[in-house]
Design an enzyme around this catalytic site. Structure first.
Site, short mmCIF file in Angstrom:
data_model
loop_
_atom_site.label_atom_id
_atom_site.label_comp_id
_atom_site.label_asym_id
_atom_site.label_seq_id
_atom_site.Cartn_x
_atom_site.Cartn_y
_atom_site.Cartn_z
N SER A 140 -11.44 97.84 -10.46
CA SER A 140 -10.53 97.46 -11.54
C SER A 140 -9.17 97.19 -10.93
O SER A 140 -8.88 97.60 -9.79
CB SER A 140 -10.42 98.62 -12.53
OG SER A 140 -9.34 98.45 -13.41
N TYR A 181 -9.42 107.76 -14.58
CA TYR A 181 -9.93 106.39 -14.41
C TYR A 181 -9.34 105.75 -13.16
O TYR A 181 -10.06 105.20 -12.32
CB TYR A 181 -9.58 105.58 -15.66
CG TYR A 181 -10.16 104.18 -15.67
CD1 TYR A 181 -11.52 103.98 -15.89
CD2 TYR A 181 -9.35 103.05 -15.49
CE1 TYR A 181 -12.07 102.70 -15.91
CE2 TYR A 181 -9.89 101.77 -15.51
CZ TYR A 181 -11.24 101.60 -15.73
OH TYR A 181 -11.78 100.33 -15.75
N LYS A 199 -11.27 104.58 -9.67
CA LYS A 199 -11.34 103.19 -9.21
C LYS A 199 -10.71 103.04 -7.81
O LYS A 199 -11.18 102.25 -7.00
CB LYS A 199 -10.68 102.26 -10.24
CG LYS A 199 -11.40 102.24 -11.60
CD LYS A 199 -12.84 101.73 -11.51
CE LYS A 199 -13.49 101.56 -12.87
NZ LYS A 199 -14.86 101.05 -12.79
N1 LIG Z 1 -12.95 95.54 -19.62
C1 LIG Z 1 -12.00 95.59 -18.72
O1 LIG Z 1 -10.84 95.24 -18.98
C2 LIG Z 1 -12.30 96.08 -17.32
C3 LIG Z 1 -11.37 95.80 -16.33
C4 LIG Z 1 -11.63 96.26 -15.04
C5 LIG Z 1 -12.78 96.94 -14.75
N2 LIG Z 1 -13.67 97.21 -15.75
C6 LIG Z 1 -14.88 97.95 -15.38
O2 LIG Z 1 -15.99 97.13 -15.63
C7 LIG Z 1 -17.13 97.94 -15.90
C8 LIG Z 1 -17.78 97.45 -17.18
O3 LIG Z 1 -16.89 97.65 -18.27
P1 LIG Z 1 -16.89 96.77 -19.59
O4 LIG Z 1 -15.47 96.55 -19.95
O5 LIG Z 1 -17.79 95.62 -19.46
O6 LIG Z 1 -17.42 97.81 -20.67
P2 LIG Z 1 -18.88 98.15 -21.24
O7 LIG Z 1 -18.69 99.28 -22.16
O8 LIG Z 1 -19.52 96.91 -21.73
O9 LIG Z 1 -19.67 98.63 -19.95
C9 LIG Z 1 -19.72 99.93 -19.45
C10 LIG Z 1 -21.16 100.38 -19.48
O10 LIG Z 1 -21.30 101.59 -18.73
C11 LIG Z 1 -22.33 102.32 -19.37
N3 LIG Z 1 -22.30 103.74 -19.01
C12 LIG Z 1 -21.33 104.64 -19.30
N4 LIG Z 1 -21.71 105.86 -18.87
C13 LIG Z 1 -22.93 105.71 -18.28
C14 LIG Z 1 -23.83 106.61 -17.64
N5 LIG Z 1 -23.56 107.90 -17.52
N6 LIG Z 1 -24.98 106.10 -17.15
C15 LIG Z 1 -25.28 104.79 -17.29
N7 LIG Z 1 -24.47 103.90 -17.89
C16 LIG Z 1 -23.30 104.36 -18.38
C17 LIG Z 1 -22.07 102.12 -20.85
O11 LIG Z 1 -23.21 102.42 -21.62
C18 LIG Z 1 -21.66 100.65 -20.91
O12 LIG Z 1 -22.74 99.81 -21.18
C19 LIG Z 1 -16.63 99.38 -15.97
O13 LIG Z 1 -16.88 100.01 -14.75
C20 LIG Z 1 -15.12 99.21 -16.17
O14 LIG Z 1 -14.39 100.29 -15.67
C21 LIG Z 1 -13.47 96.77 -17.02
#
Ligand SMILES: NC(=O)c1ccc[n+]([C@@H]2O[C@H](COP(=O)([O-])OP(=O)(O)OC[C@H]3O[C@@H](n4cnc5c(N)ncnc54)[C@H](O)[C@@H]3O)[C@@H](O)[C@H]2O)c1
Length: 277
Positions: free
Chosen positions: A160, A173, A177
């Site tokens: 991230s 968080y 990361k």
């Molecule tokens: N959305 C953003 O702005 C953003 C920015 C940077 C990084 N990210 C990272 O991208 C990744 C995906 O995030 P997203 O925004 O698409 O959200 P999202 O909620 O669609 O995806 C996160 C997924 O992780 C799964 N998860 C959580 N705990 C779990 C566990 N114990 N076992 C298995 N699965 C588990 C959830 O069920 C969910 O489907 C994450 O790692 C997040 O930190 C997101």
């Protein structure tokens, strides 16, 4: 654009509609790879609440739509906190599709935010557990399989922008990361001799399900309307828009392709210019 025919990918946490994981899985399938849609599959208390989890029916719907579109997909429900589940996930991909070429550590907890002085050990452990320990399990078991196959592979860790700086109320968080980038560098160094490349992606804000929750939380914490909060975020991005899930999916496909055959140990920003180190 890339030819991934005959390749097999696992994307963790890809069972949630409109998430980065879904977009990356669809991109793999569009490029011809078979893909395993992995997610928790069910709500599990406050560390995996209704607003944060990909459920079985959602995972199945994503896989079905890939298959209906002519692609290859299967689902596997498991918990990134449990090493055996991660080992079984890799085993499942191999039994179902014959091998493993790409593994994306995408599952993550991006909620459980709050002031550091109020952060509980339980929340700290949950965030570090899924985001960092889970990624370690993923790398370990994916790499073991790739080493057994003997012809390399690509592992992508979804870190991230929070890996490149610090912001209030995100101690666990942000720490997780940052840790993911360190883990990426170590894994890239150790696994290079097996032609396994390991890279991280660092997206800035994307309004996924998790992203929407963050927008609500952060706008309230800063006393801003949602519109003002989003306008403020946009004003810091030279390319003048928030991220799309496809931006990260494109970068992930690139890192897994031969076009990136000399790229490993990177922590690549996907941030419209907001981050450049
Ligand atoms: N959305 C953003 O702005 C953003 C920015 C940077 C990084 N990210 C990272 O991208 C990744 C995906 O995030 P997203 O925004 O698409 O959200 P999202 O909620 O669609 O995806 C996160 C997924 O992780 C799964 N998860 C959580 N705990 C779990 C566990 N114990 N076992 C298995 N699965 C588990 C959830 O069920 C969910 O489907 C994450 O790692 C997040 O930190 C997101």
């Amino acid at each position: 654009m890339y030819d991934f025919k005959g390749k097999v990918a696992i994307v963790t946490g890809s069972g949630r509609p409109k998430g980065l994981g879904e977009a990356m899985a669809r991109r793999f399938a569009d490029e011809g790879a078979a893909v395993v849609i992995h997610d928790l599959g069910q709500v599990k208390g406050e560390i995996a609440p209704e607003h944060g989890v990909g459920k079985s029916a959602e995972m199945e719907a994503i896989a079905k739509s890939i298959i209906d579109g002519g692609g290859k997909a299967a689902t596997f429900a498991g918990d990134m906190l449990v090493e055996k589940d991660v080992e079984n996930l890799v085993q499942f991909a191999v039994e179902k599709f014959g091998r493993l070429d790409f593994f994306v550590n995408n599952a993550g907890i991006g909620y459980l935010f709050g002031p550091l002085i109020d952060l509980t050990q339980e929340h700290w452990d949950a965030v570090l557990g899924v985001n960092l320990r889970g990624a370690f399990f993923g790398i370990k078991h994916a790499a073991r399989q790739m080493i057994k196959q003997g012809d390399g592979g690509s592992i992508v860790n979804i870190a991230s922008q929070a890996a490149k700086g610090g912001s209030a109320r995100t101690a666990a968080y942000t720490s997780s990361k940052h840790g993911m980038v360190g883990l990426t560098r170590v894994a890239a160094t150790e696994l290079a001799e097996h032609k396994i490349r390991v890279n991280a992606l660092c997206p800035n804000h994307v309004t996924t399900g998790l992203g929407s929750w963050q927008n609500d939380y952060m706008s309230k914490a800063r006393g801003l309307s949602l519109d003002d909060y989003l306008a403020d975020r946009r004003s810091k991005i030279p390319l003048d828009r928030l991220g799309f899930v496809e931006d990260t999916a494109k970068a992930c496909a690139f890192l897994c392709s031969d076009q990136a055959s000399y790229v490993t140990g990177e922590a690549m920003n996907v941030s419209g210019g907001e981050q450049y180190h």
